[in-house]
Design an enzyme around this catalytic site. Structure first.
Site, PDB file in Angstrom:
ATOM      1  N   ASP A  39      35.118  52.325  34.183  1.00 20.40           N
ATOM      2  CA  ASP A  39      35.871  51.669  33.119  1.00 20.40           C
ATOM      3  C   ASP A  39      35.031  51.586  31.845  1.00 20.40           C
ATOM      4  O   ASP A  39      33.797  51.550  31.916  1.00 20.40           O
ATOM      5  CB  ASP A  39      36.271  50.248  33.534  1.00 20.40           C
ATOM      6  N   TYR A  67      26.981  48.705  42.927  1.00 22.24           N
ATOM      7  CA  TYR A  67      27.135  48.073  41.615  1.00 22.24           C
ATOM      8  C   TYR A  67      26.398  46.745  41.570  1.00 22.24           C
ATOM      9  O   TYR A  67      26.289  46.050  42.581  1.00 22.24           O
ATOM     10  CB  TYR A  67      28.608  47.758  41.331  1.00 22.24           C
ATOM     11  N   ASP A  81      39.340  41.760  34.299  1.00 23.98           N
ATOM     12  CA  ASP A  81      37.994  41.848  33.737  1.00 23.98           C
ATOM     13  C   ASP A  81      37.993  41.204  32.350  1.00 23.98           C
ATOM     14  O   ASP A  81      39.019  40.685  31.884  1.00 23.98           O
ATOM     15  CB  ASP A  81      37.474  43.284  33.701  1.00 23.98           C
ATOM     16  N   ARG A 179      36.622  44.844  40.069  1.00 20.35           N
ATOM     17  CA  ARG A 179      37.357  43.775  39.380  1.00 20.35           C
ATOM     18  C   ARG A 179      38.431  43.173  40.292  1.00 20.35           C
ATOM     19  O   ARG A 179      38.742  41.990  40.180  1.00 20.35           O
ATOM     20  CB  ARG A 179      37.958  44.280  38.077  1.00 20.35           C
TER      21      ARG A 179
END
Length: 312
Positions: A39, A67, A81, A179
């Site tokens: 993203d 992540y 998000d 997210r």
């Protein structure tokens, strides 16, 4: 012709497509692709293939990802998000540390996850996010994902804003939406949640330690040669000179492992086969007593030969 993988440290605010466009200019070729979208808000590892190495990308997309992220509890957003408007708030004073850890544990392992409604998943031929932007209420189906690790490093409370920020590491299967994980944790705790920061540190065997910023790549185009890339990505098989010759012409050789055994290569998870000089000759799948080429490369230079896919 330049071929290989580039491990990019994607900057915040850039789409993955933006990065591909920049890499086309830096590499001087149109044949550039990436292995797994990040993203615009996210930063970190984006694996980019140049020329013939784009053929390796399909085997990278399905690998596990890792992540680091920050999850904010107490606020829900339309995008799950920080880029979306806040749609709901809730007090977090009643959220205990133990409740956070219990919620994280419940979201670890094999789970069913509903992707964010503003994801790039297509619904009747149109991206979900485009439908949301046009005012449609999009409901996506849950899909199985695996959260291998969901670790909380810090729990930070902001009494003024009445939110709780969690610094976490997530190692997960391909197709996981971090997210959505933030959203689901917040919902399970009854206060809502969204993602405020996301950085991808690993894609399969490729890590942030290998990554370069676009500015660094503009100064020096650091390319992971195809043989090196394949060695890190797949099981390896070292060929004799005779085997390398046979495979380079698309012919079968003796299997590397028995079908169904842990070491057997398949079309979806092939082995990388190397000539005695270390060059990448082919990707192989074991079939009965034979190994057959899934993709053949010209010996010594890593460039696919004509008729590079074998059938049967």
């Amino acid at each position: 012709m330049l071929s290989g993988l580039v491990i990019v440290d994607k900057p915040q605010g850039w789409t993955s497509h933006d990065v591909v466009g920049r890499m086309r200019r830096l590499a001087g070729t149109r044949k550039v692709g990436h292995a797994g979208t990040l993203d615009p808000m996210a930063t970190g590892v984006l694996v980019v293939g140049i020329n013939k190495a784009t053929r390796l990308l399909t085997y990278i997309v399905g690998t596990s990802k890792t992540y680091t992220a920050t999850i904010r509890l107490g606020q829900s957003t339309v995008t799950d998000d920080a880029e979306g408007d806040v749609t709901a708030t809730a007090g977090t004073s009643g959220v205990s540390e133990q409740a956070v850890y219990d919620g994280v544990a419940a979201l670890t392992g094999d789970i069913q996850q509903v992707p964010s409604s503003v994801s790039a998943i297509k619904v009747n031929g149109e991206r979900a996010y485009a439908r949301v932007r046009s005012g449609e209420d999009v409901k996506l189906a849950a899909r199985p994902v695996t959260i291998h690790r969901f670790e909380v490093h810090a729990i930070r409370r902001d009494p003024e804003a009445d939110v709780v920020d969690l610094d976490v590491t997530v190692e997960c299967s391909s197709g996981t939406y971090i997210r959505a994980l933030a959203r689901d944790l917040g919902n399970a705790l009854g206060v809502g949640g969204h993602l405020t920061a996301l950085r991808r540190t690993h894609v399969g065997p490729y890590s942030l330690d290998q990554a370069r910023t676009l500015d660094q790549l503009a100064e020096e185009l650091n390319v992971l040669e195809m043989s090196q890339a394949a060695r890190a990505l797949m099981p390896n098989r070292e060929l004799s000179a005779e085997e390398a010759t046979e495979i380079s012409f698309g012919r079968r050789i003796a299997a590397g492992a028995a079908p169904g055994s842990p070491g057997a290569a398949t079309a979806d998870h092939p082995a990388a086969a190397f000539a005695p000089d270390g060059s990448l000759v082919a990707l192989l799948a074991d079939a009965g007593s034979f190994a057959k080429p899934v993709l053949v490369f010209a010996p010594g230079n890593g460039a696919p030969s004509a008729g590079n896919t074998a059938e049967g």
